[in-house]
Design a protein around this motif. Structure first.
Motif, short mmCIF file in Angstrom:
data_model
loop_
_atom_site.label_atom_id
_atom_site.label_comp_id
_atom_site.label_asym_id
_atom_site.label_seq_id
_atom_site.Cartn_x
_atom_site.Cartn_y
_atom_site.Cartn_z
N VAL A 1 -6.87 8.66 11.76
CA VAL A 1 -7.49 7.53 11.07
C VAL A 1 -7.75 6.41 12.07
N THR A 2 -8.95 5.84 12.00
CA THR A 2 -9.31 4.71 12.86
C THR A 2 -9.36 3.44 12.03
N VAL A 3 -8.70 2.39 12.53
CA VAL A 3 -8.74 1.07 11.91
C VAL A 3 -9.74 0.22 12.70
N THR A 4 -10.59 -0.53 12.00
CA THR A 4 -11.56 -1.39 12.67
C THR A 4 -11.33 -2.85 12.28
N SER A 5 -12.13 -3.72 12.88
CA SER A 5 -12.01 -5.14 12.56
C SER A 5 -12.44 -5.43 11.13
N LYS A 6 -13.12 -4.49 10.48
CA LYS A 6 -13.59 -4.68 9.11
C LYS A 6 -12.62 -4.08 8.08
N THR A 7 -11.59 -3.39 8.53
CA THR A 7 -10.65 -2.78 7.60
C THR A 7 -9.89 -3.86 6.82
N GLY A 8 -9.86 -3.73 5.50
CA GLY A 8 -9.11 -4.67 4.67
C GLY A 8 -7.73 -4.11 4.35
N PHE A 9 -6.75 -5.00 4.22
CA PHE A 9 -5.37 -4.57 3.98
C PHE A 9 -4.82 -5.26 2.73
N VAL A 10 -4.10 -4.48 1.94
CA VAL A 10 -3.42 -4.99 0.75
C VAL A 10 -1.99 -4.49 0.78
N ALA A 11 -1.04 -5.39 0.54
CA ALA A 11 0.38 -5.03 0.51
C ALA A 11 0.79 -4.70 -0.91
N VAL A 12 1.54 -3.61 -1.07
CA VAL A 12 2.05 -3.24 -2.40
C VAL A 12 3.58 -3.26 -2.36
N ALA A 13 4.17 -3.95 -3.33
CA ALA A 13 5.63 -4.09 -3.40
C ALA A 13 6.11 -3.76 -4.80
N GLN A 14 7.39 -3.46 -4.92
CA GLN A 14 7.97 -3.15 -6.23
C GLN A 14 7.85 -4.36 -7.15
N GLY A 15 7.47 -4.09 -8.39
CA GLY A 15 7.39 -5.15 -9.38
C GLY A 15 8.27 -4.81 -10.57
N LYS A 16 8.09 -5.56 -11.63
CA LYS A 16 8.86 -5.32 -12.86
C LYS A 16 7.95 -5.58 -14.04
N ILE A 17 8.31 -5.05 -15.19
CA ILE A 17 7.42 -5.12 -16.34
C ILE A 17 7.17 -6.56 -16.78
N SER A 18 8.12 -7.45 -16.49
CA SER A 18 7.93 -8.86 -16.85
C SER A 18 6.86 -9.55 -15.99
N ASP A 19 6.40 -8.86 -14.91
CA ASP A 19 5.31 -9.41 -14.10
C ASP A 19 3.98 -9.36 -14.85
N ILE A 20 3.92 -8.54 -15.90
CA ILE A 20 2.69 -8.45 -16.70
C ILE A 20 2.72 -9.54 -17.74
N LYS A 21 1.80 -10.50 -17.62
CA LYS A 21 1.78 -11.66 -18.52
C LYS A 21 0.36 -11.86 -19.04
N PRO A 22 0.19 -12.59 -20.13
CA PRO A 22 -1.16 -12.93 -20.56
C PRO A 22 -1.90 -13.65 -19.43
#
Length: 208
Positions: free
Chosen positions: A59-80
């Motif tokens: 896999v090649t990463v370029t200057s245009k590659t976007g990054f998103v971090a994913v971390a453990q959450g909990k059901i209370s993180d879902i809010k209106p």
């Protein structure tokens, strides 16, 4: 067989083989799909990712590659009014049963908004809905409406469904052993050019 018939047969055979060769040369190469796996080697912008079946991919990463971090959450993180995404399975009553829910950081609000087919890590095709949580009922898990541009879906979220949070990231997320999902640049075959990468932090495995 006359000499003329023999030459004609040879010519037709050559043309047939030539046609097959042209067809093979012009056959489109299937673009690389979403790659899910573990980052096993790094050398500058060149990565090696081992997918969930054990195959290795460059896999090649370029200057245009976007990054998103994913971390453990909990059901209370879902809010209106949370902006969320959920891979889900359609139910006979028209609702969707969530297989996972990812809650977007406010900075990522609007990412991928809409409703579309989605192939999960197990190869099964379900749906992906990204939108804003409207009505939310907290009973036996969560039942929520998810609103997007031209519609809305009712989604049931069982208590045992994985919940994660997504936030903006950068190349510093890349560490050997990190679990990743790679969305290749359009038209990428091999080696893979990463258009966007979702990277698990602290051992998180992206569930989508």
């Amino acid at each position: 067989m006359t000499r003329q018939k023999m030459l004609t047969g040879i010519l037709l055979g050559a043309l047939t083989l030539g046609s097959f060769a042209v067809m093979a040369a012009e056959a489109p190469v299937k673009p690389m799909g979403i790659l899910r796996g573990t980052l096993t080697e790094m050398s500058g912008d060149q990565l090696q990712v081992t997918d969930r079946k054990g195959a290795k991919h460059e896999v090649t990463v370029t200057s245009k590659t976007g990054f998103v971090a994913v971390a453990q959450g909990k059901i209370s993180d879902i809010k209106p009014d949370s902006f969320i995404g959920t891979a889900a399975a359609p139910q006979p009553d028209g609702t969707l049963k969530a297989l996972e829910v990812h809650v977007f950081d406010p900075a990522l609000r609007g990412s991928g908004e809409g409703f579309r087919p989605w192939q999960g890590a197990d190869g099964k095709v379900g749906t992906m809905t990204n939108g804003t949580v409207g009505q939310l009922v907290n009973a036996n898990g969560r039942t929520m409406t998810v609103k997007y541009q031209n519609g809305e879906k009712k989604v049931v979220v069982p208590d045992d469904v994985p919940i994660v949070t997504l936030s903006p990231g950068d190349k510093s997320l890349l560490k050997t052993g990190a679990h990743v999902i790679i969305f290749p640049d359009a038209g990428t075959t091999k080696p893979v050019v990463a258009g966007r990468m979702i990277v698990g932090v602290n051992g998180t495995i992206p569930p989508m």
